[in-house]
Structures are given as C-alpha cells and as structure tokens.
Design a protein around this motif. Sequence first.
Motif, PDB file in Angstrom:
ATOM      1  N   ARG A 152       7.435  -6.698   8.063  1.00 50.80           N
ATOM      2  CA  ARG A 152       8.425  -6.738   6.713  1.00 50.80           C
ATOM      3  C   ARG A 152       8.347  -5.381   6.101  1.00 50.80           C
ATOM      4  O   ARG A 152       9.588  -5.071   5.630  1.00 50.80           O
ATOM      5  N   GLU A 155      10.735  -3.097   8.038  1.00 50.41           N
ATOM      6  CA  GLU A 155      12.012  -3.107   7.716  1.00 50.41           C
ATOM      7  C   GLU A 155      12.772  -2.641   6.353  1.00 50.41           C
ATOM      8  O   GLU A 155      13.598  -1.894   6.267  1.00 50.41           O
ATOM      9  N   LYS A 156      11.564  -2.819   5.249  1.00 48.07           N
ATOM     10  CA  LYS A 156      11.814  -2.290   4.077  1.00 48.07           C
ATOM     11  C   LYS A 156      12.010  -0.439   4.082  1.00 48.07           C
ATOM     12  O   LYS A 156      12.952  -0.097   3.675  1.00 48.07           O
ATOM     13  N   LYS A 158      12.777   1.198   6.676  1.00 53.88           N
ATOM     14  CA  LYS A 158      14.142   1.487   7.353  1.00 53.88           C
ATOM     15  C   LYS A 158      15.164   1.306   6.496  1.00 53.88           C
ATOM     16  O   LYS A 158      16.347   2.024   6.482  1.00 53.88           O
ATOM     17  N   ARG A 159      15.385   0.315   5.608  1.00 54.61           N
ATOM     18  CA  ARG A 159      16.355  -0.130   4.670  1.00 54.61           C
ATOM     19  C   ARG A 159      16.373   0.742   3.767  1.00 54.61           C
ATOM     20  O   ARG A 159      17.559   1.468   3.435  1.00 54.61           O
ATOM     21  N   THR A 160      15.404   1.357   3.106  1.00 52.05           N
ATOM     22  CA  THR A 160      15.572   2.148   2.029  1.00 52.05           C
ATOM     23  C   THR A 160      15.152   3.714   2.257  1.00 52.05           C
ATOM     24  O   THR A 160      15.769   4.557   1.525  1.00 52.05           O
ATOM     25  N   GLY A 161      14.928   3.777   3.418  1.00 55.88           N
ATOM     26  CA  GLY A 161      14.816   5.326   4.124  1.00 55.88           C
ATOM     27  C   GLY A 161      13.480   5.890   3.253  1.00 55.88           C
ATOM     28  O   GLY A 161      13.306   6.863   3.425  1.00 55.88           O
ATOM     29  N   ASP A 186      11.608   3.028  15.235  1.00 60.03           N
ATOM     30  CA  ASP A 186      12.301   3.448  14.182  1.00 60.03           C
ATOM     31  C   ASP A 186      11.465   3.840  13.025  1.00 60.03           C
ATOM     32  O   ASP A 186      11.888   4.207  11.949  1.00 60.03           O
ATOM     33  N   ALA A 204      10.225   5.552   7.698  1.00 59.55           N
ATOM     34  CA  ALA A 204      11.354   5.672   8.715  1.00 59.55           C
ATOM     35  C   ALA A 204      11.684   6.629   9.484  1.00 59.55           C
ATOM     36  O   ALA A 204      11.324   7.947   8.840  1.00 59.55           O
ATOM     37  N   ARG A 206      14.115   9.403  11.218  1.00 63.28           N
ATOM     38  CA  ARG A 206      15.555   9.607  11.135  1.00 63.28           C
ATOM     39  C   ARG A 206      15.722   9.859  12.544  1.00 63.28           C
ATOM     40  O   ARG A 206      15.353  10.705  13.068  1.00 63.28           O
TER      41      ARG A 206
END
Lengths: 207, 76
Positions: A152, A155-156, A158-161, A186, A204, A206
Amino acid sequence: MRSVEAKGRTIDEAISNALTLLGVPRERVAIEILEEPSRGIFGMLGAREGRIRATVKENKEEFVHDFLGRVFKAMDLEVKMHSRTENGCICFDIEGPNLGVLIGRRGQTLDALQYIVNLAAGKATGEGGRITLDVEGYRKRRNEALVRLAKRMAEKAKRTGQRVVMEPMGAGERRVIHLALQNDPDVSTRSEGNEPYRRVIISAVRR
Amino acid sequence: MRDLLEIIVKALVDHPDQVEVKETEEGGSVTFELHVAPSDIGKVIGRQGRVVKAIRTVMKAAAIRDNKRVSVEVLG
C-alpha cells in the motif's frame, strides 16, 4: 552439558574410553586434549597416559525444546511446541491458552525470548543457524499484514512521487518490508535512523 | 520468577555455578540482584545492553500475571 575426562596410552584410546563412558558416537562429542601421552624411556620409565575431556554436543533442536520447556514451566504457561526446519532455520510454533503475555506489545516479548534462545542455543551447541519462535501464528499474521502495508505504501509513493516514511520497526520486520518490495522496479527501500527508532523509507524510482 | 531468571542467565554464561540471584520485594515491586562471575558480566549485559534488555522484557512479561513491577540489576 555432559562431559567426562578420560585417559589412554594414546589420544585415540582416551577418546574411545570417553565414548564408552558417555555412550554416544564420536561425531556427537567435542574433544579437548588436556595432556598429551608420552611414551617415556624404554617404554616404561616416565611413561604417562594422555588425558582428554570429551563433551557431548547437544542437538540444537533438542536443546531449544528443553530450554523453552523449562522457561514456560517457570512462567506457569501451558504450551504445546512443534518445530520444523525451513531453509536452515529452525522454527518453533508455540500454542496454548493465554499466550498473549508471550507476544507482548508489538511482539517485543517474543522478540526478546527469541534473542535469548538464539544466544543460549548457540552457546550450548556451538552451531550457527537461526531459531525463530512464533506464538499462535502471530508472526505469520504480522508478516502478512506487513507485506500488505508495504504494498500500500509503495503505491502511495508511486502516486505522490514523495517518499513514504514508515513507523519504526525491529530488524526482522524491516526485512519483511524490504523483501516484499525488492521485486518492484518502481520503488526503492532503505532503512534510516538508529535502533530502536530505525525505520524503512520507500521512495518512488523515476524511470 | 526467580526460577525463570536463573534458567535464562545460566544458559548464557560460562560459569552457571556462579550465578546467584537475590530477590527483594517492596510494595508491588520486586528487585532481582543478579550476581555472576566477573568474566560473565559482559555476556549478561551484551552489546549496548541488548541481552539484559531482553532479559528484563521477558521478566516483565512473567510479572504481569502476579501484577508486580520487576527490575533486574546486574552486579558482579
């Protein structure tokens, strides 16, 4: 640990005398030479027998069964123990009523007992290899929860960077997080801070 | 509880015969004074006190049932 001293005209003879006394095969004892035999002059004058000490090496699994049995008895806990070997690690599953005290807050009592068991068993048997303890499937459930949490948080990230800083955890739990995410290209994970506040940071990547 | 402490400490030291535990109780607090051979003190304390911390944690768990506070002190 059981050990005896034995004598013989040669070291081999002393060892076989010791094995007879202990009633165990050669591979289960550690030998310490206390005195080398000497033949003396003309085979009689000043001849001296060799002296050794033979100590029975304990089987690690048996040692831990016995040790934990005494610990739980002293704690007045009724438990059942099963052990199995998994990738060179001996796992003990402990079950019984009211074992919450054995787990403690966030498993800290279980971790402490596991640490002590590893030290004691390493000392008694001289063998390496890890021992893990689990009470009522606590570690298994906790590990599953940690893996879900790690995914989880990844995912956070990756989503927020932005990097995600997790709660402080022990070495074993941090390891679970690192392993859960090691195959995710990732994100990258690392640990920061000093024990006992060391925590995992997920960032995350890049691409 | 005293048994528990002795079982644990004797399994960790080189000289189990020199392990002595003195127990004093005051109110709801039990204090264990642990005496071991001088060469074993380090083994009982551990790097950065890790071993004695683990011992205290397990002793605390054992004391919950008796509703007591427990402290363990290592003395030579």
